[in-house]
Design a protein around this motif. Sequence first.
Motif, PDB file in Angstrom:
ATOM      1  N   LEU A 221       9.916  14.533  28.694  1.00 47.98           N
ATOM      2  CA  LEU A 221      11.258  13.967  28.838  1.00 47.98           C
ATOM      3  C   LEU A 221      11.175  12.457  28.975  1.00 47.98           C
ATOM      4  N   GLN A 222      12.022  11.764  28.250  1.00 54.39           N
ATOM      5  CA  GLN A 222      12.191  10.328  28.443  1.00 54.39           C
ATOM      6  C   GLN A 222      13.489  10.126  29.221  1.00 54.39           C
ATOM      7  N   VAL A 223      13.376   9.461  30.371  1.00 53.73           N
ATOM      8  CA  VAL A 223      14.487   9.392  31.315  1.00 53.73           C
ATOM      9  C   VAL A 223      14.666   7.956  31.810  1.00 53.73           C
ATOM     10  N   VAL A 224      15.916   7.536  31.927  1.00 51.46           N
ATOM     11  CA  VAL A 224      16.263   6.267  32.588  1.00 51.46           C
ATOM     12  C   VAL A 224      17.181   6.617  33.759  1.00 51.46           C
ATOM     13  N   PHE A 225      16.812   6.147  34.958  1.00 47.00           N
ATOM     14  CA  PHE A 225      17.574   6.468  36.170  1.00 47.00           C
ATOM     15  C   PHE A 225      18.492   5.302  36.550  1.00 47.00           C
ATOM     16  N   PRO A 226      19.643   5.611  37.143  1.00 44.34           N
ATOM     17  CA  PRO A 226      20.527   4.534  37.609  1.00 44.34           C
ATOM     18  C   PRO A 226      20.031   3.955  38.937  1.00 44.34           C
ATOM     19  N   ASP A 227      20.616   2.854  39.323  1.00 41.43           N
ATOM     20  CA  ASP A 227      20.342   2.268  40.653  1.00 41.43           C
ATOM     21  C   ASP A 227      18.856   2.000  40.865  1.00 41.43           C
ATOM     22  N   GLY A 228      18.267   1.278  39.943  1.00 41.75           N
ATOM     23  CA  GLY A 228      16.850   0.938  40.103  1.00 41.75           C
ATOM     24  C   GLY A 228      15.993   1.620  39.063  1.00 41.75           C
ATOM     25  N   ASP A 229      14.764   1.176  38.953  1.00 37.01           N
ATOM     26  CA  ASP A 229      13.883   1.641  37.892  1.00 37.01           C
ATOM     27  C   ASP A 229      12.980   2.785  38.308  1.00 37.01           C
ATOM     28  N   GLU A 230      12.881   3.062  39.616  1.00 34.52           N
ATOM     29  CA  GLU A 230      11.891   4.033  40.070  1.00 34.52           C
ATOM     30  C   GLU A 230      12.430   5.460  40.023  1.00 34.52           C
ATOM     31  N   ILE A 231      11.498   6.424  39.901  1.00 33.65           N
ATOM     32  CA  ILE A 231      11.864   7.836  39.921  1.00 33.65           C
ATOM     33  C   ILE A 231      12.267   8.211  41.349  1.00 33.65           C
ATOM     34  N   PRO A 232      13.433   8.841  41.535  1.00 36.11           N
ATOM     35  CA  PRO A 232      13.794   9.309  42.887  1.00 36.11           C
ATOM     36  C   PRO A 232      12.686  10.185  43.453  1.00 36.11           C
ATOM     37  N   PRO A 233      12.212   9.905  44.683  1.00 32.00           N
ATOM     38  CA  PRO A 233      11.051  10.625  45.228  1.00 32.00           C
ATOM     39  C   PRO A 233      11.242  12.122  45.327  1.00 32.00           C
ATOM     40  N   GLU A 234      12.469  12.592  45.474  1.00 30.99           N
ATOM     41  CA  GLU A 234      12.684  14.034  45.625  1.00 30.99           C
ATOM     42  C   GLU A 234      12.418  14.796  44.318  1.00 30.99           C
ATOM     43  N   ILE A 235      12.414  14.066  43.186  1.00 29.82           N
ATOM     44  CA  ILE A 235      12.168  14.754  41.911  1.00 29.82           C
ATOM     45  C   ILE A 235      10.775  15.363  41.885  1.00 29.82           C
ATOM     46  N   GLU A 236       9.767  14.578  42.234  1.00 33.38           N
ATOM     47  CA  GLU A 236       8.392  15.081  42.172  1.00 33.38           C
ATOM     48  C   GLU A 236       8.134  16.129  43.246  1.00 33.38           C
ATOM     49  N   LYS A 237       8.976  16.178  44.276  1.00 36.77           N
ATOM     50  CA  LYS A 237       8.842  17.218  45.297  1.00 36.77           C
ATOM     51  C   LYS A 237       9.440  18.543  44.822  1.00 36.77           C
ATOM     52  N   ASN A 238      10.510  18.451  44.026  1.00 42.44           N
ATOM     53  CA  ASN A 238      11.264  19.645  43.662  1.00 42.44           C
ATOM     54  C   ASN A 238      11.007  20.144  42.241  1.00 42.44           C
ATOM     55  N   ILE A 239      10.396  19.305  41.422  1.00 43.54           N
ATOM     56  CA  ILE A 239      10.197  19.667  40.013  1.00 43.54           C
ATOM     57  C   ILE A 239       8.717  19.518  39.685  1.00 43.54           C
ATOM     58  N   PRO A 240       8.098  20.500  38.952  1.00 41.95           N
ATOM     59  CA  PRO A 240       6.665  20.429  38.635  1.00 41.95           C
ATOM     60  C   PRO A 240       6.345  19.387  37.566  1.00 41.95           C
ATOM     61  N   VAL A 241       6.200  18.146  38.009  1.00 41.20           N
ATOM     62  CA  VAL A 241       5.873  17.045  37.102  1.00 41.20           C
ATOM     63  C   VAL A 241       4.355  16.939  36.988  1.00 41.20           C
ATOM     64  N   LEU A 242       3.830  17.069  35.760  1.00 41.79           N
ATOM     65  CA  LEU A 242       2.387  16.997  35.546  1.00 41.79           C
ATOM     66  C   LEU A 242       1.895  15.568  35.404  1.00 41.79           C
ATOM     67  N   HIS A 243       2.745  14.717  34.825  1.00 42.20           N
ATOM     68  CA  HIS A 243       2.299  13.340  34.568  1.00 42.20           C
ATOM     69  C   HIS A 243       3.525  12.458  34.366  1.00 42.20           C
ATOM     70  N   THR A 244       3.416  11.213  34.794  1.00 40.76           N
ATOM     71  CA  THR A 244       4.487  10.243  34.570  1.00 40.76           C
ATOM     72  C   THR A 244       3.898   8.959  34.019  1.00 40.76           C
ATOM     73  N   SER A 245       4.685   8.292  33.202  1.00 44.92           N
ATOM     74  CA  SER A 245       4.333   6.950  32.729  1.00 44.92           C
ATOM     75  C   SER A 245       5.635   6.188  32.527  1.00 44.92           C
ATOM     76  N   LYS A 246       5.534   4.876  32.357  1.00 44.06           N
ATOM     77  CA  LYS A 246       6.742   4.067  32.301  1.00 44.06           C
ATOM     78  C   LYS A 246       6.555   2.891  31.352  1.00 44.06           C
TER      79      LYS A 246
END
Length: 301
Positions: A221-246
Amino acid sequence: MIAVQDVIKKFDGFPALDGASLTVPAGSVYGLVGPNGAGKSTLIRCLTGIYKQDAGEIQIDNQNIWENAALKSRCAVIPDDWFYFNPASIRDMCKFYQSFYPNFSMERYEKLKEVFQIDEKKVVRRLSKGMQKQVAFWLSLSCMPDYLILDEPVDGLDPVMRRQVWSLVMGEVTQRGVTVLVSSHNLRELEDVCDHVGIMDHGKVLLERALESLQDNMVKLQVVFPDGDEIPPEIEKNIPVLHTSKVGRVHTLILRMNPQEAETRLAQYQPVLIDAIPLTLEEIFIYEMGGADYAVKDILI
């Protein structure tokens, strides 16, 4: 059908195969992938009766392959180091194959001669590696096998001949229902021909699935989040993310779930942009084998 169950094969105490299990459905094209030293070639040698496993069971059509000449005559094998007699011409090797394969078809041989266009009087050892591989396919397909077992089959072939060889193999599958097991490091090529895939490492088959199912169980998935550039921390807690890059504001997330579920679960975080991209077999292999830790590493000197 090919069935391998809990096979162990050791060399000087080292387990080249350590409980390997796989199932190749009849009429399928099964791609066996894995890093160097995973045990792929050892498994193929056990499958073809060159090695005898120390434990476990290997069956083709519910028969054991070891010292089963009748069953072996239904299996054509092209290993990475294809065998030929040093003084033998292509025609000599044709006669050799005829003596072992009762279904060997001279009609098929003559038709394939027009495809490969190599002088059958040529001594095999004087041919280039690519031409020797063509001869291996020429003879193996002339055997009219029910099973075709290939280890790095198109290594050394030019792009045009690679396409020609795969076309011939797929023709055997569709017209005669041949079952194909192919081990290769060329994952892009396997993606075009295989309908089932097994991923192997450290002497085990870590997973095997229909390719369509494998691709549907992991998404980029390619994603752009509002209110800042960082991934909301709760995402990696609640969703099985194998890898991230930016890159810039665009985050690329690799998730172990189907695309529809991934988009639905991320939508609750109200991203500005969300776009699902299918992973290639090569990407699936990398992330199944450990994600970024298995990818190419830069070394600074």
